[in-house]
Design a protein around this motif. Structure first.
Motif, PDB file in Angstrom:
ATOM      1  N   GLU A 180       0.810  -1.214   0.000  1.00 31.45           N
ATOM      2  CA  GLU A 180       0.000   0.000   0.000  1.00 31.45           C
ATOM      3  C   GLU A 180       0.847   1.270   0.000  1.00 31.45           C
ATOM      4  O   GLU A 180       0.549   2.221  -0.732  1.00 31.45           O
ATOM      5  CB  GLU A 180      -0.920  -0.008   1.214  1.00 31.45           C
ATOM      6  N   ALA A 181       1.903   1.330   0.804  1.00 30.34           N
ATOM      7  CA  ALA A 181       2.703   2.550   0.888  1.00 30.34           C
ATOM      8  C   ALA A 181       3.357   2.875  -0.454  1.00 30.34           C
ATOM      9  O   ALA A 181       3.274   4.010  -0.949  1.00 30.34           O
ATOM     10  CB  ALA A 181       3.764   2.412   1.977  1.00 30.34           C
ATOM     11  N   ALA A 182       4.010   1.882  -1.057  1.00 29.22           N
ATOM     12  CA  ALA A 182       4.671   2.100  -2.347  1.00 29.22           C
ATOM     13  C   ALA A 182       3.669   2.461  -3.431  1.00 29.22           C
ATOM     14  O   ALA A 182       3.905   3.360  -4.254  1.00 29.22           O
ATOM     15  CB  ALA A 182       5.449   0.853  -2.751  1.00 29.22           C
ATOM     16  N   GLN A 183       2.538   1.773  -3.439  1.00 33.85           N
ATOM     17  CA  GLN A 183       1.531   2.029  -4.461  1.00 33.85           C
ATOM     18  C   GLN A 183       0.865   3.391  -4.267  1.00 33.85           C
ATOM     19  O   GLN A 183       0.494   4.059  -5.238  1.00 33.85           O
ATOM     20  CB  GLN A 183       0.488   0.910  -4.448  1.00 33.85           C
ATOM     21  N   THR A 184       0.737   3.830  -3.015  1.00 32.19           N
ATOM     22  CA  THR A 184       0.181   5.154  -2.756  1.00 32.19           C
ATOM     23  C   THR A 184       1.121   6.245  -3.252  1.00 32.19           C
ATOM     24  O   THR A 184       0.690   7.227  -3.872  1.00 32.19           O
ATOM     25  CB  THR A 184      -0.095   5.339  -1.252  1.00 32.19           C
ATOM     26  N   ALA A 208       0.421   9.005  -6.176  1.00 27.22           N
ATOM     27  CA  ALA A 208       0.636  10.441  -5.994  1.00 27.22           C
ATOM     28  C   ALA A 208       1.558  11.009  -7.061  1.00 27.22           C
ATOM     29  O   ALA A 208       1.367  12.143  -7.529  1.00 27.22           O
ATOM     30  CB  ALA A 208       1.211  10.695  -4.601  1.00 27.22           C
ATOM     31  N   LEU A 209       2.556  10.230  -7.469  1.00 31.78           N
ATOM     32  CA  LEU A 209       3.452  10.686  -8.536  1.00 31.78           C
ATOM     33  C   LEU A 209       2.701  10.831  -9.860  1.00 31.78           C
ATOM     34  O   LEU A 209       2.881  11.814 -10.582  1.00 31.78           O
ATOM     35  CB  LEU A 209       4.607   9.698  -8.695  1.00 31.78           C
ATOM     36  N   ALA A 240       2.410   2.223   6.030  1.00 32.86           N
ATOM     37  CA  ALA A 240       3.031   3.471   6.478  1.00 32.86           C
ATOM     38  C   ALA A 240       2.346   4.674   5.833  1.00 32.86           C
ATOM     39  O   ALA A 240       1.902   4.618   4.680  1.00 32.86           O
ATOM     40  CB  ALA A 240       4.511   3.473   6.125  1.00 32.86           C
ATOM     41  N   LYS A 241       2.274   5.773   6.573  1.00 27.59           N
ATOM     42  CA  LYS A 241       1.637   6.981   6.068  1.00 27.59           C
ATOM     43  C   LYS A 241       2.439   7.594   4.928  1.00 27.59           C
ATOM     44  O   LYS A 241       3.666   7.664   4.981  1.00 27.59           O
ATOM     45  CB  LYS A 241       1.498   8.015   7.182  1.00 27.59           C
ATOM     46  N   VAL A 242       1.728   8.034   3.923  1.00 27.21           N
ATOM     47  CA  VAL A 242       2.310   8.845   2.857  1.00 27.21           C
ATOM     48  C   VAL A 242       1.754  10.249   3.019  1.00 27.21           C
ATOM     49  O   VAL A 242       0.539  10.431   3.139  1.00 27.21           O
ATOM     50  CB  VAL A 242       1.956   8.289   1.467  1.00 27.21           C
ATOM     51  N   MET A 258      -0.989  -1.627  -9.187  1.00 23.96           N
ATOM     52  CA  MET A 258      -2.003  -2.560  -8.742  1.00 23.96           C
ATOM     53  C   MET A 258      -3.383  -2.004  -9.079  1.00 23.96           C
ATOM     54  O   MET A 258      -3.562  -0.772  -9.132  1.00 23.96           O
ATOM     55  CB  MET A 258      -1.882  -2.800  -7.244  1.00 23.96           C
ATOM     56  N   PRO A 259      -4.381  -2.854  -9.310  1.00 25.78           N
ATOM     57  CA  PRO A 259      -5.696  -2.366  -9.740  1.00 25.78           C
ATOM     58  C   PRO A 259      -6.295  -1.344  -8.785  1.00 25.78           C
ATOM     59  O   PRO A 259      -6.980  -0.403  -9.215  1.00 25.78           O
ATOM     60  CB  PRO A 259      -6.549  -3.640  -9.794  1.00 25.78           C
ATOM     61  N   TRP A 260      -6.022  -1.484  -7.506  1.00 21.20           N
ATOM     62  CA  TRP A 260      -6.601  -0.576  -6.509  1.00 21.20           C
ATOM     63  C   TRP A 260      -5.827   0.736  -6.365  1.00 21.20           C
ATOM     64  O   TRP A 260      -6.194   1.596  -5.564  1.00 21.20           O
ATOM     65  CB  TRP A 260      -6.720  -1.257  -5.151  1.00 21.20           C
ATOM     66  N   ALA A 261      -4.736   0.888  -7.144  1.00 23.73           N
ATOM     67  CA  ALA A 261      -3.928   2.114  -7.052  1.00 23.73           C
ATOM     68  C   ALA A 261      -3.923   2.905  -8.358  1.00 23.73           C
ATOM     69  O   ALA A 261      -3.202   3.875  -8.474  1.00 23.73           O
ATOM     70  CB  ALA A 261      -2.491   1.763  -6.672  1.00 23.73           C
ATOM     71  N   ARG A 262      -4.756   2.525  -9.291  1.00 27.15           N
ATOM     72  CA  ARG A 262      -4.761   3.221 -10.584  1.00 27.15           C
ATOM     73  C   ARG A 262      -5.460   4.552 -10.479  1.00 27.15           C
ATOM     74  O   ARG A 262      -6.328   4.760  -9.648  1.00 27.15           O
ATOM     75  CB  ARG A 262      -5.427   2.341 -11.651  1.00 27.15           C
TER      76      ARG A 262
END
Length: 375
Positions: free
Chosen positions: A128-132, A136-137, A272-274, A371-375
């Motif tokens: 989740e942290a990396a994908q978030t 954002a990028l 982890a928080k982003v 990941m599909p949930w981070a698109r």
């Protein structure tokens, strides 16, 4: 349909995989082997898993379409990864894929020739942290990224009580292997994987590495315990990456953009928080907001695991991604090219020494599909 995996090696890290497996569904362990019979017995009894009595039996009884998780010590990775591939099995290897680039390229060529998947930890890039941060990028939350500072400093480990660190089934933390392998080979991949997934291949590495604490426990030559690298991407911002087992603990990554700074403070925590701190001028003083806002995804992500020791990571995200790709007949996000390129960049940093200068990378891979949930 239940997917099937087999575990090769049941030392310290294997318990973390099993604890992560408990959070997943639809994955079955069909066999376990370790050359240490006593350790194998304890591990299989604790987790109620089927043991195999030899490497030959283990390789022969991995089912078609199954996946071998190579969780052995780093010095054995190349030979055992090769044995698994030659036996016709897809492989997910603990880091590093190999400790020599020529060996890593041989593994890559073998997997490509056999039509097999070959991936390397770490898999927190799917977390989740990396994908978030990747989300954002892509949304340019901080504007155009101009530079990235990434830290993987673990504290003054030689003074820690590492000889008392035990896994759930009593396996000791393999400190001699850790010191011989080195913190760069062991840990640089946590942020390198994130960076390569977002920006694609690194074209040049300018790095230095050194052993600054020469009297660590263990026999034989020890690896560098401090490295600093500047990474130049084909299509991404210049990045500074630091790895050590001497500097105070800091696992933060900061992405400096035109509008402000994106930050994550914990590489080993999937949740982890982003945050984003907007840049502003107050009374002629330039600063980032002291009240950064949390950046979140708006969809459910993946199963989490509770913190154990220094980490709160789901170690099964990588194997699960590969198994889903095998079942769907699609390429895995953790591709063969990704594993090889990650290995080359890591080795370039580890082996830089004092005089290597700029090193041109000879491998490349594509940026990773989110990941599909981070698109």
């Amino acid at each position: 349909m239940t997917a099937r995996i087999a575990l090769l090696g049941c030392g310290f890290v294997a318990d973390l995989y099993m604890r992560s497996l408990a959070a997943m569904t639809g994955i079955e362990v069909v066999g376990v082997y370790d050359r240490d019979a006593d350790r194998l017995d304890r591990f299989c009894a604790h987790w109620s898993l089927p043991r195999k009595d030899s490497l030959t039996q283990f390789l022969a009884e991995v089912p078609p379409g199954g996946l071998v998780l190579n969780l052995t010590n780093p010095g054995a990775h190349f030979e055992l990864n090769r044995a698994c591939l030659e036996a016709g099995h897809h492989v997910y290897s603990e880091k590093p894929l190999a400790t020599d680039l020529a060996d890593a390229k041989l593994l890559h060529a073998l997997a490509e020739t056999r039509g097999l998947m070959l991936a390397s930890a770490p898999c927190s890039v799917l977390g989740e942290a990396a994908q978030t941060l990747g989300h954002a990028l892509r949304r340019e939350v901080a504007g155009t990224p101009r530079a990235i500072y990434a830290e993987l400093d673990d504290g003054f480990i030689p003074q820690a009580a590492y000889d008392k660190w035990l896994s759930e089934t009593g396996a000791p933390w393999p400190y001699e292997d850790e010191f011989r392998t080195g913190c760069t080979l062991e840990h640089a991949g946590y942020y390198l994987a994130w960076l390569i997934s977002w920006f694609g291949p690194v074209c040049r590495v300018v790095a230095a590495s050194a052993e600054v604490l020469p009297d660590k426990t263990g026999a034989g030559a020890m690896a560098p315990d401090l490295s600093v690298a500047m990474l130049f991407f084909e299509n991404g911002p210049v990045t500074r990456l630091t790895c050590s087992i001497i500097a105070p603990h800091d696992h933060s990554i900061r992405i400096i953009g035109d509008r402000g700074v994106l930050r994550c403070g914990a590489a080993w925590d999937n949740a982890a928080k982003v945050t984003f701190a907007r840049r502003m001028t107050i009374r002629r003083r330039l600063m980032e907001s002291p009240f950064p806002r949390r950046v979140r995804l708006d969809k459910a992500t993946h199963p989490k695991v509770k913190r154990w020791g220094a980490a709160a990571m789901n170690f099964m995200l990588g194997p699960a991604e590969m198994l889903e790709a095998i079942a769907a007949g699609r390429p895995s996000r953790l591709s063969n090219d990704f594993a090889l390129h990650l290995t080359e960049v890591t080795l370039a940093i580890q082996n830089a020494g004092e005089t290597s200068g700029a090193q041109a990378m000879t491998t490349r891979c594509e940026a990773m599909e989110p990941m599909p949930w981070a698109r």
